[in-house]
Motif scaffolding. Sequence first.
Motif, short mmCIF file in Angstrom:
data_model
loop_
_atom_site.label_atom_id
_atom_site.label_comp_id
_atom_site.label_asym_id
_atom_site.label_seq_id
_atom_site.Cartn_x
_atom_site.Cartn_y
_atom_site.Cartn_z
N TYR A 1 -63.74 60.07 51.21
CA TYR A 1 -64.72 59.40 50.36
C TYR A 1 -64.02 58.85 49.13
N ARG A 2 -64.56 57.76 48.58
CA ARG A 2 -64.04 57.15 47.36
C ARG A 2 -65.19 56.93 46.40
N CYS A 3 -64.88 56.99 45.12
CA CYS A 3 -65.88 56.65 44.11
C CYS A 3 -65.14 56.17 42.86
N LYS A 4 -65.89 55.52 41.98
CA LYS A 4 -65.26 54.99 40.76
C LYS A 4 -65.98 55.39 39.48
N GLU A 5 -67.27 55.70 39.58
CA GLU A 5 -67.99 56.10 38.37
C GLU A 5 -68.82 57.36 38.68
N LEU A 6 -69.31 58.00 37.64
CA LEU A 6 -69.93 59.32 37.78
C LEU A 6 -71.05 59.37 38.81
N ASP A 7 -71.97 58.43 38.77
CA ASP A 7 -73.11 58.49 39.70
C ASP A 7 -72.66 58.42 41.15
N SER A 8 -71.73 57.50 41.44
CA SER A 8 -71.27 57.39 42.83
C SER A 8 -70.42 58.61 43.21
N CYS A 9 -69.73 59.20 42.25
CA CYS A 9 -68.94 60.40 42.53
C CYS A 9 -69.85 61.59 42.84
N LEU A 10 -70.91 61.75 42.07
CA LEU A 10 -71.85 62.85 42.33
C LEU A 10 -72.50 62.68 43.70
N LYS A 11 -72.86 61.46 44.03
CA LYS A 11 -73.45 61.18 45.34
C LYS A 11 -72.45 61.48 46.45
N ALA A 12 -71.20 61.07 46.26
CA ALA A 12 -70.16 61.29 47.27
C ALA A 12 -69.86 62.78 47.43
N VAL A 13 -69.85 63.53 46.32
CA VAL A 13 -69.61 64.98 46.39
C VAL A 13 -70.69 65.64 47.23
N ARG A 14 -71.93 65.30 46.97
CA ARG A 14 -73.03 65.88 47.75
C ARG A 14 -72.91 65.53 49.23
N ALA A 15 -72.59 64.28 49.51
CA ALA A 15 -72.46 63.83 50.91
C ALA A 15 -71.31 64.54 51.61
N MET A 16 -70.18 64.62 50.95
CA MET A 16 -69.01 65.22 51.61
C MET A 16 -69.20 66.71 51.86
N LEU A 17 -69.84 67.40 50.93
CA LEU A 17 -70.05 68.83 51.11
C LEU A 17 -71.15 69.10 52.14
N GLN A 18 -72.09 68.20 52.22
CA GLN A 18 -73.13 68.34 53.24
C GLN A 18 -72.54 68.09 54.64
N THR A 19 -71.64 67.15 54.74
CA THR A 19 -70.99 66.86 56.01
C THR A 19 -70.14 68.04 56.47
N GLY A 20 -69.40 68.61 55.53
CA GLY A 20 -68.55 69.75 55.85
C GLY A 20 -67.31 69.35 56.63
N LYS A 21 -66.59 70.37 57.06
CA LYS A 21 -65.34 70.13 57.79
C LYS A 21 -65.64 69.51 59.16
N THR A 22 -64.72 68.69 59.59
CA THR A 22 -64.85 68.03 60.89
C THR A 22 -63.54 68.23 61.66
N ALA A 23 -63.55 67.83 62.90
CA ALA A 23 -62.30 67.84 63.65
C ALA A 23 -61.38 66.79 63.03
N PRO A 24 -60.09 67.06 62.97
CA PRO A 24 -59.18 66.05 62.45
C PRO A 24 -59.28 64.77 63.27
N PRO A 25 -59.10 63.63 62.65
CA PRO A 25 -59.19 62.37 63.41
C PRO A 25 -58.11 62.29 64.47
N LYS A 26 -58.46 61.69 65.59
CA LYS A 26 -57.50 61.50 66.68
C LYS A 26 -56.70 60.24 66.38
N LEU A 27 -55.43 60.42 66.18
CA LEU A 27 -54.55 59.29 65.90
C LEU A 27 -53.51 59.17 67.01
N GLU A 28 -53.02 57.97 67.18
CA GLU A 28 -52.03 57.72 68.23
C GLU A 28 -50.72 58.43 67.89
N ASP A 29 -50.10 59.02 68.89
CA ASP A 29 -48.78 59.62 68.74
C ASP A 29 -47.77 58.48 68.72
#
Length: 132
Positions: free
Chosen positions: A89-117
Amino acid sequence: MRMKLIKELKEMGYVVVNVPRYPDQVIEGVVNITEAVDHLQLAYFSAGVITGGASMATEAALLGVPALSYFPESYYVDKYLVEMGAPLYRCKELDSCLKAVRAMLQTGKTAPPKLEDPTQLILKVAEEVLSA
């Protein structure tokens, strides 16, 4: 902005761990790690990573740990990693950062992305260079 984010996280019940680069970045009321630690391991076992830079956020997201960077610029790598499923997640000002923090913590941990070897591609290019 930093203190408002910390206050929000503490109100949500999280323990805030700060890894200050310089002595004037130590924050009262949080866990300050001032000795060398394995940052990847710290990120892996955390609920999320919030940083003002890009490297630690990218590394955490590649582990599947939600990560927020409030670095003022954006990188093409970020867009790619998000498209690949990294919880970055990215943010630049307080309101968008607070929103992003809530979203990222609600999402929680995920499987690592599958990238090409890249091994086969690297070998192919190396062989082409050596045979030229």
